[in-house]
Motif scaffolding. Structure first.
Motif, mmCIF file in Angstrom:
data_model
loop_
_atom_site.group_PDB
_atom_site.id
_atom_site.type_symbol
_atom_site.label_atom_id
_atom_site.label_comp_id
_atom_site.label_asym_id
_atom_site.label_seq_id
_atom_site.Cartn_x
_atom_site.Cartn_y
_atom_site.Cartn_z
ATOM 1 N N GLY A 1 -15.984 8.577 1.173
ATOM 2 C CA GLY A 1 -16.740 8.425 2.410
ATOM 3 C C GLY A 1 -15.778 8.148 3.548
ATOM 4 N N GLN A 2 -15.951 7.021 4.246
ATOM 5 C CA GLN A 2 -15.055 6.629 5.337
ATOM 6 C C GLN A 2 -14.119 5.493 4.934
ATOM 7 N N THR A 3 -14.021 5.244 3.616
ATOM 8 C CA THR A 3 -13.211 4.137 3.124
ATOM 9 C C THR A 3 -11.906 4.660 2.532
ATOM 10 N N LEU A 4 -10.787 4.135 3.018
ATOM 11 C CA LEU A 4 -9.481 4.521 2.483
ATOM 12 C C LEU A 4 -9.291 3.885 1.109
ATOM 13 N N ILE A 5 -8.976 4.711 0.110
ATOM 14 C CA ILE A 5 -8.827 4.256 -1.265
ATOM 15 C C ILE A 5 -7.363 4.143 -1.665
ATOM 16 N N ALA A 6 -6.557 5.121 -1.266
ATOM 17 C CA ALA A 6 -5.146 5.102 -1.680
ATOM 18 C C ALA A 6 -4.331 6.061 -0.830
ATOM 19 N N ALA A 7 -3.048 5.746 -0.697
ATOM 20 C CA ALA A 7 -2.046 6.675 -0.178
ATOM 21 C C ALA A 7 -1.197 7.053 -1.387
ATOM 22 N N ILE A 8 -1.355 8.284 -1.855
ATOM 23 C CA ILE A 8 -0.767 8.678 -3.131
ATOM 24 C C ILE A 8 0.752 8.478 -3.105
ATOM 25 N N GLY A 9 1.234 7.723 -4.088
ATOM 26 C CA GLY A 9 2.658 7.458 -4.206
ATOM 27 C C GLY A 9 3.122 6.215 -3.488
ATOM 28 N N PHE A 10 2.192 5.559 -2.707
ATOM 29 C CA PHE A 10 2.635 4.420 -1.913
ATOM 30 C C PHE A 10 1.787 3.166 -2.107
ATOM 31 N N PHE A 11 0.476 3.286 -2.068
ATOM 32 C CA PHE A 11 -0.323 2.086 -2.265
ATOM 33 C C PHE A 11 -1.751 2.450 -2.646
ATOM 34 N N VAL A 12 -2.437 1.453 -3.216
ATOM 35 C CA VAL A 12 -3.875 1.519 -3.496
ATOM 36 C C VAL A 12 -4.519 0.359 -2.762
ATOM 37 N N THR A 13 -5.615 0.620 -2.079
ATOM 38 C CA THR A 13 -6.282 -0.454 -1.342
ATOM 39 C C THR A 13 -7.110 -1.316 -2.297
ATOM 40 N N ALA A 14 -7.534 -2.470 -1.777
ATOM 41 C CA ALA A 14 -8.376 -3.358 -2.590
ATOM 42 C C ALA A 14 -9.656 -2.645 -3.001
ATOM 43 N N GLU A 15 -10.207 -1.801 -2.103
ATOM 44 C CA GLU A 15 -11.429 -1.060 -2.422
ATOM 45 C C GLU A 15 -11.189 0.000 -3.491
ATOM 46 N N GLY A 16 -9.942 0.481 -3.594
ATOM 47 C CA GLY A 16 -9.641 1.534 -4.558
ATOM 48 C C GLY A 16 -9.126 1.018 -5.888
ATOM 49 N N SER A 17 -8.908 -0.291 -5.995
ATOM 50 C CA SER A 17 -8.370 -0.859 -7.233
ATOM 51 C C SER A 17 -9.348 -0.639 -8.395
ATOM 52 N N PRO A 18 -8.855 -0.266 -9.585
ATOM 53 C CA PRO A 18 -9.736 -0.042 -10.749
ATOM 54 C C PRO A 18 -10.623 -1.247 -11.017
ATOM 55 N N LYS A 19 -11.883 -0.972 -11.365
ATOM 56 C CA LYS A 19 -12.872 -2.015 -11.666
ATOM 57 C C LYS A 19 -13.249 -1.953 -13.153
ATOM 58 N N GLU A 20 -13.588 -3.100 -13.711
ATOM 59 C CA GLU A 20 -13.901 -3.165 -15.141
ATOM 60 C C GLU A 20 -15.135 -2.346 -15.506
ATOM 61 N N ASP A 21 -16.079 -2.280 -14.606
ATOM 62 C CA ASP A 21 -17.335 -1.604 -14.906
ATOM 63 C C ASP A 21 -17.377 -0.152 -14.421
ATOM 64 N N ARG A 22 -16.236 0.388 -14.002
ATOM 65 C CA ARG A 22 -16.192 1.755 -13.484
ATOM 66 C C ARG A 22 -15.066 2.546 -14.152
ATOM 67 N N PRO A 23 -15.262 3.860 -14.377
ATOM 68 C CA PRO A 23 -14.168 4.689 -14.907
ATOM 69 C C PRO A 23 -12.994 4.729 -13.927
ATOM 70 N N VAL A 24 -11.852 5.184 -14.438
ATOM 71 C CA VAL A 24 -10.621 5.253 -13.639
ATOM 72 C C VAL A 24 -10.219 6.717 -13.442
#
Length: 446
Positions: A409-432
């Motif tokens: 959507g309008q939420t930044l999840i990751a910059a490939i090769g550099f960082f993952v945002t808190a919103e994009g961090s893997p969650k226990e109840d969600r696939p990766v």
């Protein structure tokens, strides 16, 4: 006899080489060179593995006929010929330079690991090249004209006929009843080299018959001087060049103006790009290297650009502006990125691990984000603006809009090769999802 001299010269210059690719245009010079190699292979060097390449520029109405002539000749001499078609873009550097660049790139792509490129330039060509360098106001590097052996990308280029005159080549061709093509453009004296060949050098040679030999000698002396400078300056240059190919501005500022120019010229040669003129070199130093610390200067040099970042000069290829591109992606198939940036692939065991999107979330790949956005990334306690993050991660400005940004959507999840945002961090109840960024050869970039 001219024939013996030419064959002996070719044998001498190529005595340690056995795998050869000949740049074959079908003209008299390359026809004589290829015939001499065929004769050498037949009589004394059966180990020679000779191939030929004809580069079809499409600039002449006769180009197809010339290609057919080369094919017929190579078939007669039992030489494997490859015809390569290239597109010539003269919008940046002019038609002659553009054709030469397209030709070199095409030939380089054909060379095998242990093969050398052999070309048919001769003594009269050397004289013309010297005069053209003189016209441009070149120093010893330019006036050294064409060396007999030089680096050609990651291979070697050899010119075994540099001590042979055009008259000797023509005599050899006639004595051996060779057939060759005549390029109609060679009679057009609007081109500088043709003007010298047709109008200037014949008159000089009538006055001083040994003039081409003396020019060749001067070129050799200039080449010796350049070789000595290389020997003395290479260790200095190596201490200034960074692992990524950038050169340190502070180190350059500590040497004399003359030495700095010489080092910068060798830096450009290290990157195998066109050599700037003296005025361009000084402009690069004053306008780019010495610009204000908060500036983002750049200098366009042919198809490359010179930029500064954190006390270093970078030499970069031209890059498309892809900041406005927004790509939708479902993750099922590899996603091709613009401007030869490679592709993104969902992998099972490697790449950046992020939480998978929910069913109703639209996934997009972008290359810019509002600089004022506050972002908290995995591994950092405090939030930052994206601009501040790029600075902390030491990402140069020109790379910041070439890094794939994953949005849900309008939420930044990751910059490939550099960082993952808190919103994009893997969650226990969600696939990766594991996103792998690869180049055009399939090599991982993250």
């Amino acid at each position: 006899m001219a024939g013996d001299v030419i064959i002996d010269q070719v044998a001498e210059k190529l005595r340690y080489d056995s795998r050869i690719l000949v740049a074959f245009s079908g003209g008299v010079d390359s026809s004589v060179l290829l015939h001499a190699l065929v004769s050498l292979r037949h009589h004394s060097r059966p180990d020679l593995l000779v191939r030929a390449v004809y580069v079809h520029h499409g600039l002449s109405h006769y180009a197809d006929q010339w290609a057919e002539h080369c094919q017929t000749q190579c078939k007669l001499w039992q030489i494997d010929l490859q015809i390569v078609y290239v597109q010539v873009d003269a919008s940046v550097t002019g038609i002659e330079a553009a054709a030469r660049e397209a030709r070199y790139q095409a030939i380089h792509s054909l060379l095998s690991d242990d093969e050398i490129l052999v070309t048919a330039q001769h003594q009269d060509d050397q004289c013309e090249t010297f005069f053209l360098a003189l016209k441009r106001g070149s120093g010893p590097a330019g006036l050294s004209a064409m060396p007999e052996r030089m680096a050609f990308f990651d291979h070697q280029q050899v010119r075994p006929l540099l001590n042979i005159t055009r008259a000797e080549i023509e005599h050899y061709a006639e004595s051996n009843s060779l057939s060759w093509i005549e390029d109609d453009s060679n009679q057009d004296d609007r081109f500088d080299r043709n003007f010298l060949r047709l109008r200037v050098l014949p008159e000089i040679s009538r006055r001083w018959p040994q003039f081409p030999q003396m020019v060749s000698r001067s070129a050799e002396l200039c080449a010796e001087q350049e070789a000595l400078l290389d020997e003395l300056l290479t260790p200095v240059l190596e201490g200034m060049i960074k692992p990524d190919g950038a050169i340190n501005i502070s180190a350059l500022a500590q040497v004399s103006v003359i030495q700095r120019r010489a080092l910068l010229r060798r830096w450009f040669r290290y990157h195998q790009v066109m050599m700037p003129s003296r005025s361009q070199l000084d402009k690069i130093w004053l306008d780019v290297a010495l610009s204000k610390p908060d500036a983002e200067p750049q200098f366009q040099l042919g198809s490359n650009q010179i930029r500064r970042y954190r006390e270093n000069l970078y030499l970069l290829p031209s890059m498309q502006n892809i900041g406005s591109i927004n790509l939708s992606w479902d993750g099922c198939e590899p996603l091709e990125l613009p401007d030869n940036l490679g592709q993104l692939i969902i992998s099972h065991d490697k790449g950046v691990a992020i939480v998978s999107p929910e069913n109703n979330q639209c996934v997009s790949i972008r290359f810019t984000a509002p600089g004022a956005d506050i972002i908290r990334i995995v591994g950092r306690e405090h939030s930052r603006t994206l601009k501040k993050l790029w600075q902390e991660l030491s990402v140069p400005p020109w790379q910041r809009q070439r890094i794939p940004l994953v949005y849900y959507g309008q939420t930044l999840i990751a910059a490939i090769g550099f960082f993952v945002t808190a919103e994009g961090s893997p969650k226990e109840d969600r696939p990766v999802w594991r996103i792998c960024w690869t180049d055009s050869q399939g090599n991982a970039l993250n």
